[in-house]
Design a protein around this motif. Structure first.
Motif, PDB file in Angstrom:
ATOM      1  N   ASP A 164      60.678  41.557  51.565  1.00  0.00           N
ATOM      2  CA  ASP A 164      60.639  41.747  52.560  1.00  0.00           C
ATOM      3  C   ASP A 164      60.621  42.662  52.677  1.00  0.00           C
ATOM      4  OD1 ASP A 164      58.853  43.299  54.247  1.00  0.00           O
ATOM      5  OD2 ASP A 164      60.560  42.112  56.082  1.00  0.00           O
ATOM      6  N   ILE A 165      60.139  43.969  51.740  1.00  0.00           N
ATOM      7  CA  ILE A 165      60.333  45.246  51.057  1.00  0.00           C
ATOM      8  C   ILE A 165      60.630  45.927  52.788  1.00  0.00           C
ATOM      9  CG2 ILE A 165      59.411  47.905  50.438  1.00  0.00           C
ATOM     10  CD1 ILE A 165      58.203  45.645  47.943  1.00  0.00           C
ATOM     11  N   ILE A 202      64.790  47.287  39.139  1.00  0.00           N
ATOM     12  CA  ILE A 202      65.451  47.778  40.285  1.00  0.00           C
ATOM     13  C   ILE A 202      66.137  46.651  41.193  1.00  0.00           C
ATOM     14  CG2 ILE A 202      65.413  48.822  42.998  1.00  0.00           C
ATOM     15  CD1 ILE A 202      63.231  50.679  41.829  1.00  0.00           C
ATOM     16  N   VAL A 203      67.370  46.729  41.304  1.00  0.00           N
ATOM     17  CA  VAL A 203      68.504  45.373  41.687  1.00  0.00           C
ATOM     18  C   VAL A 203      68.840  45.926  42.913  1.00  0.00           C
ATOM     19  CG1 VAL A 203      70.258  43.459  41.833  1.00  0.00           C
ATOM     20  CG2 VAL A 203      69.206  44.220  39.579  1.00  0.00           C
ATOM     21  N   TYR A 204      68.560  44.936  43.721  1.00  0.00           N
ATOM     22  CA  TYR A 204      68.949  44.935  45.493  1.00  0.00           C
ATOM     23  C   TYR A 204      69.318  43.975  46.283  1.00  0.00           C
ATOM     24  CZ  TYR A 204      69.148  45.855  50.529  1.00  0.00           C
ATOM     25  OH  TYR A 204      68.613  46.568  51.643  1.00  0.00           O
ATOM     26  N   ALA A 253      61.495  55.749  50.985  1.00  0.00           N
ATOM     27  CA  ALA A 253      60.851  54.597  51.127  1.00  0.00           C
ATOM     28  C   ALA A 253      60.721  54.207  49.880  1.00  0.00           C
ATOM     29  CB  ALA A 253      59.243  54.277  51.326  1.00  0.00           C
ATOM     30  N   LEU A 254      61.152  52.910  49.003  1.00  0.00           N
ATOM     31  CA  LEU A 254      60.909  52.214  47.786  1.00  0.00           C
ATOM     32  C   LEU A 254      59.243  52.942  47.301  1.00  0.00           C
ATOM     33  CD1 LEU A 254      61.973  49.982  45.739  1.00  0.00           C
ATOM     34  CD2 LEU A 254      60.364  48.798  46.402  1.00  0.00           C
TER      35      LEU A 254
END
Ligand SMILES: [Zn+2]
Length: 471
Positions: free
Chosen positions: A135-136, A161-163, A108-109
């Motif tokens: 939405d994480i 942090i890039v997603y 999890a983040l």
């Protein structure tokens, strides 16, 4: 660092294509099923939906603030060194190091941030600021989180942090100073594209040579299936497709949107044209404005084979004696999406000892359908739920009295179980009046563009040898 506010607005947009009603046994199909079957469940659902032509929910984001990741990052930096650097997500790579971390199962983040040395308060603030932006819980296993660390100094903690949920957009988690979450939509350009194919050996060869991706090939078959019998492809058949392709940073992304297609056989041309009606519905029509979409799909699963037909006297495979079979069985791999064959309202989503998990849908005053032996229901499928044609309602299984994974498909007409394969089902209303006039104008525009596509690439200069040139 200046405080900035992400002001965002979302619009949700669901695009639904008519669903493929043709069953094929070609290698592409097998490959698709193989791919779908070997993916983790969540991903396979998404791919399964994509295979059905549902583009999914596209969040359109508008960032009012011009202070994006780059501006924030550059705020504290020497602009002259940044000017010569390569960039990734607008971070100058001579000042930042990017480390990719593919998300593992169970990660999890919050946990990752804790391991990186962030406090519970900082993590809570980040989660709080993500509300309404990203939405994480939608972070997907296997997709990388990119930790962006500052080169200068000895800060082991990532600054960002890039997603990337999709090629269309990326999320920046700002961890340095005030935690903040930002969703950045990449500029998309749309370009018209064309494809042509000719059957020299088989349809698969023609599709491959045309260069159409799987989605567009599916879409072409879909929109022409009402007029072209794709079970009987002939050498010499040929087709043209006009479509739109999204490009992000010069790369094609997304499935592509079919605008028009023509399939020629024995000197006859069969057309499909995309047309957006006043009510906002986009449908495909043939040359005369007849909808390409049928009121009822032929089968509740794509890519399957009929394993048992409707019969008044059948030797039951488990019970061992003869009794009527009031349905049509479609064998398909466990977990294959089962789709509603027409628009309607779910009247039952239940479990019965013989039927296993099943769904029943009322389509109108006359017609009802039922789908048996499901392994599970799709999200939101419960009595009272509205469904549209082609929507996934459940997944193939073998619950109840079943020897192997299949869906037993049952069809009612005025309360009587009937063989839907022998039924003359109602067709959707053709368009008429002002709508037909608007369609005709759009059709003529698309037709002109279709006709301008050559079947062969233009031949080389006249003096060059070219065996394609007519005597
Ligand atoms: Zn059956």
């Amino acid at each position: 660092m200046p405080l900035y506010i992400c002001r965002v607005s979302f619009t949700h947009h669901l695009r639904l294509n008519p669903t493929l009603s043709v069953q094929t046994e070609d290698s592409k199909t097998v490959r698709w099923l193989h791919i779908i079957r070997n993916l983790p469940h969540q991903t396979s659902l998404i791919i399964g939906l994509a295979a059905l032509g549902i583009a999914g929910v596209v969040a359109v984001l508008e960032i009012k603030s011009d202070k994006t990741a780059a501006a924030l990052a550059l705020g504290e930096m020497d602009a002259s060194t940044a000017a010569n650097a390569g960039y990734r997500w607008a971070f100058p790579l001579n000042q930042f190091t990017v480390e990719a971390h593919p998300l593992q199962r169970g990660e999890a983040l919050g946990l990752l941030l804790q391991q990186k040395g962030f406090s519970a308060q900082q993590i809570a603030a980040l989660v709080e600021s993500s509300r309404g932006i990203f939405d994480i819980t939608s972070l997907r296993m296997g997709k990388p989180l990119h930790f962006v660390c500052r080169n200068k100094g000895n800060d082991p903690k990532p600054w960002f942090i890039v997603y990337e949920p999709s090629p269309y957009e990326y999320v920046v988690f700002h961890l340095h100073d005030q935690p903040c979450v930002e969703l950045i939509k990449r500029p998309v350009t749309v370009e018209a594209r064309t494809a042509v194919g000719e059957i020299k050996t088989n349809f698969w060869q023609a599709l491959t040579e045309s260069g159409l991706n799987d989605n567009l090939a599916d879409a072409m078959i879909d929109v022409l299936a009402a007029s072209v019998d794709f079970y009987r492809q002939k050498v010499g058949d040929r087709f043209k497709v006009l479509y739109e392709q999204d490009f992000v940073e010069g790369q094609p992304v997304g499935a592509g949107k079919l605008l028009a297609a023509v399939y020629e056989r024995d000197g006859k041309a069969y057309y499909a044209f995309r047309f957006k009606r006043e009510d906002g519905k986009t449908e495909y029509y043939d040359y005369d404005g007849r909808p390409a979409r049928k009121a009822f799909l032929k089968a509740p699963v794509k890519y399957s084979r009929i394993s048992s037909r409707f019969s008044m006297r059948r030797l039951h495979p488990i019970l061992g004696y003869h009794r009527p079979h009031f349905g049509t069985d479609y064998a398909a791999p466990h977990g294959t999406p089962i789709i509603a064959v027409a628009d309607g309202v779910v009247t039952e989503a239940a479990y019965g000892s013989g039927n296993g998990r099943y769904v029943r849908i009322r389509h109108d005053k006359v017609y009802e359908t039922q789908y048996l032996h499901m392994s599970g229901f799709a999200a939101g499928i419960r009595p009272g739920a509205r469904v549209v044609q082609g929507q996934t309602i459940g997944y193939v299984g073998s619950t109840g009295l079943a020897t192997g994974p299949h869906v037993c498909f049952r069809f009612w007409k005025n309360g009587q179980q009937v063989d839907h394969l022998r039924l003359h089902l109602p067709q959707p209303e053709p368009i008429s009046g002002a709508l037909l006039e608007a369609f005709n104008a759009e059709r003529d525009r698309l037709l002109e563009r279709l006709q301008a596509i050559p079947y062969h690439t233009p031949s080389a200069p006249a003096d060059a040898p070219d065996d394609d040139v007519a005597p």
